[in-house]
Scaffold this motif. Structure first.
Motif, mmCIF file in Angstrom:
data_model
loop_
_atom_site.group_PDB
_atom_site.id
_atom_site.type_symbol
_atom_site.label_atom_id
_atom_site.label_comp_id
_atom_site.label_asym_id
_atom_site.label_seq_id
_atom_site.Cartn_x
_atom_site.Cartn_y
_atom_site.Cartn_z
ATOM 1 N N ALA A 303 -107.584 -2.219 40.747
ATOM 2 C CA ALA A 303 -107.668 -3.210 41.817
ATOM 3 C C ALA A 303 -106.344 -3.381 42.539
ATOM 4 O O ALA A 303 -106.319 -3.659 43.746
ATOM 5 C CB ALA A 303 -108.131 -4.544 41.250
ATOM 6 N N LYS A 378 -113.460 -4.761 43.854
ATOM 7 C CA LYS A 378 -112.038 -5.027 43.609
ATOM 8 C C LYS A 378 -111.703 -6.474 43.950
ATOM 9 O O LYS A 378 -111.027 -7.167 43.185
ATOM 10 C CB LYS A 378 -111.173 -4.083 44.445
ATOM 11 N N LEU A 592 -116.068 -1.800 37.997
ATOM 12 C CA LEU A 592 -115.003 -1.073 38.689
ATOM 13 C C LEU A 592 -114.778 0.299 38.057
ATOM 14 O O LEU A 592 -114.560 1.299 38.759
ATOM 15 C CB LEU A 592 -113.702 -1.876 38.639
#
Length: 949
Positions: A303, A378, A592
């Motif tokens: 991220a 993110k 993610l």
């Protein structure tokens, strides 16, 4: 001794132990071709000599020399065994012979010499009893086999073990009784390659590689740096845990308790974390929360656009039941087609690991990367992380408000105290008599004036006054008549009150009446003054009471605010107050990771295919892996961040020995794991958590006491190491040097080190926990509610005297059978299922009693699961609703086997969730003292002693 000198000695001592363990292997596969392990032809024993046919000798020597050229002569340990005991497994082309040697004689040294037609003396060779087979086939009891004498030579050993003398080894071969059941048998001798025990092969390879790495690099070895778990395992003491540590992620399911949170916090900043996890303490849930942390850490790097890192965690144990429990809990709380990759033995790899890898490849083929969705994930991840961080940012202000309100409440309480004291002071003042409130003061003053004039008029006075009285006719009658006229209005007013007035009728009454009237007026004036003061106090009291009302209202407001503040600081509560938020952070972290795998689809698929080739044993793929193993596992962990494997099969997943291949390694049941076994795992890991219970069963060694003593002398004493280091590092120091003890920094006898204790107990009912609790520092905190068993009490004992028959106690077996009938009638079941969740387990300390129980119970109930009847060691890590325990005592000195430490009975009792039943001679158990006495007394206090039906 400096670490630079100690490290290679420890590794060599561990390799020597593995050599001894190989020679004491209980079962040897016959093998075939280059992997042939048993040579049963052309072997003879003549007198005390071994005679081999020359072709067999040349073949064995070739095997030995090839191993020496590889630098591993111990890989070609050659041993002799007789008689031949073996079992046949499988059918047709799949048929295998499993040999079960009673002892092995190490004949490897003869392969250094030339062939001798006359043979080689066996009396000069080392030999090693094999406890499991001596127990099973010749009825030697567990306590006895440990004490078999080997230091006086093999002939004395045979005399001691088989209770009869043998002049020659050939006599033993020809005269020893052969088992009549449990195996096939003949008197032939055979040669065995005793160094290919499957569970040791890869471990030996790893330890030899570690030893070679040390020889080449010395203390510059990466795994010997202080920030690596392998170094901490060997040489460091755990540091005290810190309180003010934050972790961001939590696994779905149960909220961590304060002890589990302490372990998770410690693992945030330490390469090695040691956890003292008693029975039912939530070790599996802790492991799940731990493995969520690397997934979060990787998501954070993704991220924030930082350098990528591995998220691979592996759960390991020497106990398969611990791995099964881990799998069950993981699937119970979190279901994903990817995420978790089971590993371990070759059969598991082919049946489970490879299919999941191929399914992952198919899944990636079907996915399309969406940049917008990736960016949204993110941002959502960062938002959730910031939400938790904001709670920490707001903590000082919250604590400031709490402190201010606490101080304000104290001020209010103080003011209320002072006001209450004032109220009490006013209330205690002298009360005013209200009977003068209607006194006619004006009338009485007029009366006083008239009475005073009358008195003057009647007084004699001087000559002038007497003349005036004569002149005015002021006679007594006239004076009293005038007095009556003067006071009549006032008298009239007074008569209508509670204070009537009587008019005097003669001079004598006049004076008395005047005195009384004046006294009345004075009393009224005093009363009036007191009344005014009282009125002032009442006015003051009203004001104070209003202040009290106002302060009480303010106090309630402050108390209401204080009730909204947490009782503990942020670090003591965040993992409970914000558990759902932490679970969301974990879920975004995993999402993610999946999106990153899709984004890097081609390289991740290539990594999965290489990993598949590695698992299949492709030599080129394994050679390529050595170039950059960290990168491969980093890519694989995008799809499979969690793996599992038994400790013995770890090298099937990780065939090279390099650091940083595993982000987090979790080892469960470390108290039952030998000290040397986790070391290759720790070399491969960046971080490790060792979880174990030093109060449960310890590792099992097949070596006799004499062999252990010889090992101490050769592997430690001869290397100038003292007993202290032996107790820290020797696999044979079972009570002081398990994997748990080493990780916890234990220093010797009676020391369990400094592991983080999981003190909460969530499995068994309180009565059962109460028996186990004294074995743990500070005791266990029971989190279960009391509940009766289906038979009422949580503990039952049945007195059965019995006697020994072929190393069993038939009376106990018969009683166990009757008791199981009762259990089934009351709702307990055989095997855990949706239909019979309250399963029964049957335990005993001894092999032969276990075998007899299994035979009887499965004959009576064919559906009784094999694994639910066994020795205490076979139940390590398991649990059942009801446990029936048969101590199988037949001689009081055998009870010392149960009483030599608390571990055996602690393990036994802690397997029961709600009902523990003891079946045996209660009088003998009490007379033996120790833990058996404590158990009987505990049952008498917390349960019932019953008679058999």
């Amino acid at each position: 001794m400096p670490h630079s000198s100690l490290t290679p000695i420890i590794l060599q001592a561990w390799l020597e132990y593995l050599r001894l363990e190989d020679l004491a292997t209980a079962e040897v596969d016959e093998g075939f071709g280059d992997y042939q392990r048993v040579f049963a032809k052309n072997v003879q024993i003549i007198d005390n000599k071994l005679c081999l046919e020359k072709p067999l000798f040349e073949r064995l020597k070739q095997i030995y020399q090839a191993a020496c050229q590889r630098g591993n002569p111990e890989d070609a340990q050659i041993a002799l065994a007789f008689p031949s005991l073996y079992r046949v497994q499988g059918k047709g082309s799949n048929q295998k012979l499993k040999y079960r040697p009673l002892f092995t004689i190490d004949i490897s040294l003869i392969l250094k010499s030339n062939y001798r037609q006359t043979g080689w003396s066996l009396l000069e060779c080392s030999f090693y009893p094999i406890a499991a087979n001596l127990i099973e086939f010749y009825g030697i009891e567990e306590p006895e086999v440990e004490q078999l004498i080997i230091s006086k030579g093999i002939l004395e050993f045979l005399k001691d073990a088989f209770k009869r003398p043998f002049t020659l080894l050939q006599d033993f071969q020809n005269q020893v009784d052969l088992p009549t059941r449990g195996c096939k048998a003949n008197r032939a001798a055979y040669v065995v390659r005793a160094s290919l025990a499957p569970y040791n092969t890869r471990l030996k390879q790893d330890l030899r590689v570690a030893y070679q790495q040390y020889l080449e690099q010395g203390e510059a070895c990466a795994w010997l740096q202080p920030d690596y778990p392998a170094y901490r395992y060997l040489f460091s003491q755990p540091q005290p845990p810190r309180h003010d540590v934050l972790f961001y992620s939590a696994f779905p399911g149960k909220i961590p308790d304060e002890f589990q949170a302490q372990a998770i916090k410690y693992a945030q900043s330490h390469p090695l974390t040691t956890v003292f996890g008693g029975p039912g303490s939530g070790k599996t849930e802790l492991s799940l929360h731990l493995l969520s942390q690397p997934i979060y850490e990787r998501a954070k790097t993704l991220a924030l656009g930082e350098a990528d890192c591995s998220s691979l965690s592996i759960f390991t144990s020497t106990n398969n039941s611990a791995i099964h429990k881990f799998q069950e809990r993981l699937h119970q709380y979190f279901s994903s087609p990817l995420f978790y990759l089971p590993g371990g033995s070759r059969s598991i790899i082919f049946s489970q690991t490879l299919p999941k890898l191929r399914a992952a490849l198919d899944w990636l083929d079907q996915q399309t990367f969406e940049a917008d969705h990736y960016a949204q994930l993110k941002q959502a991840f960062l938002n959730k992380t910031a939400e938790l961080e904001q709670q920490l940012v707001e903590e000082p202000a919250l604590q400031h408000r709490r402190a201010a309100d606490t101080a304000l409440l104290a001020q209010i309480e103080s003011a209320l105290g002072e006001l209450q004291a004032s109220v009490e002071s006013i209330d205690s003042a002298e009360l005013v008599n209200h009977h003068l409130s209607g006194f006619p003061v004006a009338a009485y003053r007029q009366i006083e004036s008239a009475l005073s004039k009358a008195q003057v008029e009647l007084s004699e006075g001087d000559l002038l006054k007497r003349f005036s009285d004569w002149l005015l006719s002021n006679t007594t009658a006239v004076v009293f008549a005038r007095l009556e006229r003067r006071v009549r209005p006032a008298w009239t007013n007074a008569q209508s009150t509670d204070f009537p007035f009587r008019l005097p009728i003669n001079p004598e009454q006049l004076q008395a009446t005047l005195t009384e009237v004046q006294a009345q007026l004075r009393r009224y004036e005093q009363w009036q003054t007191a009344a005014a003061a009282h009125e002032q106090r009442q006015s003051q009291l009203t004001g104070i009471q209003q202040q009290i009302v106002d302060l009480e209202a303010q106090r309630q407001q402050v108390q209401a605010r204080l009730a909204t503040y947490p009782n503990q600081d942020f670090y003591a509560r965040f993992y409970q107050d914000h558990h759902l938020l932490q679970v969301q952070i974990f879920e975004y972290s995993w999402a993610l990771s999946q999106q990153e795998a899709i984004r890097r689809k081609s390289e991740v698929q290539a990594a999965l295919r290489r990993f598949e080739q590695i698992l299949l044993g492709d030599e080129q793929a394994i050679l390529d892996l050595k170039l950059n193993p960290q990168q491969l596992y980093q890519q694989v962990s995008l799809v499979f961040p969690v793996m599992s494997s038994s400790l013995q099969s770890l090298a099937n997943l990780f065939p090279v020995l390099e650091t940083d291949m595993i982000r987090l390694a979790i080892l469960d049941e470390a108290g039952a794991t030998p000290v040397h076994q986790p070391f290759p795992l720790l070399i491969r890991a960046q971080q490790a958590v060792i979880i174990g219970d030093p109060q449960q069963l310890r590792p099992i060694t097949n070596l006799c006491t004499d062999t252990i003593e010889a090992y101490w002398k050769s592997a430690f004493q001869a290397q100038n190491l003292d007993r202290t280091l032996y107790y820290r590092y020797a696999p044979t120091a079972l009570s002081t040097a398990t994997a748990y003890h080493r990780a916890a920094g234990a220093t010797g006898a009676g020391d369990t080190g400094q592991g983080i204790l999981l003190a909460n107990h969530y499995r068994s009912v309180p009565a059962i926990v109460a028996f186990c609790s004294p074995n743990y520092p500070g005791g266990l905190i029971t989190k279960t509610e009391p509940r009766p068993s289906l038979l009422g009490a949580n503990f039952l004992a049945y007195h059965v005297a019995g006697q020994q028959v072929h190393l069993t106690n038939p009376a106990e077996i018969e009683a166990v059978s009757a008791i199981i009938t009762i259990l089934l009638e009351h709702g307990y079941g055989l095997g855990s299922s949706n239909f019979s969740p309250k399963a029964i387990g049957v335990m005993t300390p001894f092999f032969h009693q276990s075998a007899a129980l299994r035979h009887q119970l499965q004959k009576q109930w064919p559906q009784f699961p094999w694994n639910d009847i066994g020795t205490v060691h076979q139940f390590q890590g398991g649990e059942k609703a009801a446990i029936v325990f048969s101590p199988c005592q037949h001689e009081r000195n055998f009870l010392s086997f149960l009483n030599r430490d608390a571990n055996l009975l602690n393990t036994t009792v802690s397997r029961a969730e709600e009902l523990f039943i003891l079946v045996g001679n209660l009088d003998e158990l009490v007379a033996a003292g120790g833990e058996t006495r404590r158990l009987v007394q505990h049952i008498q206090q917390h349960g019932e002693v019953c008679s058999l039906p």
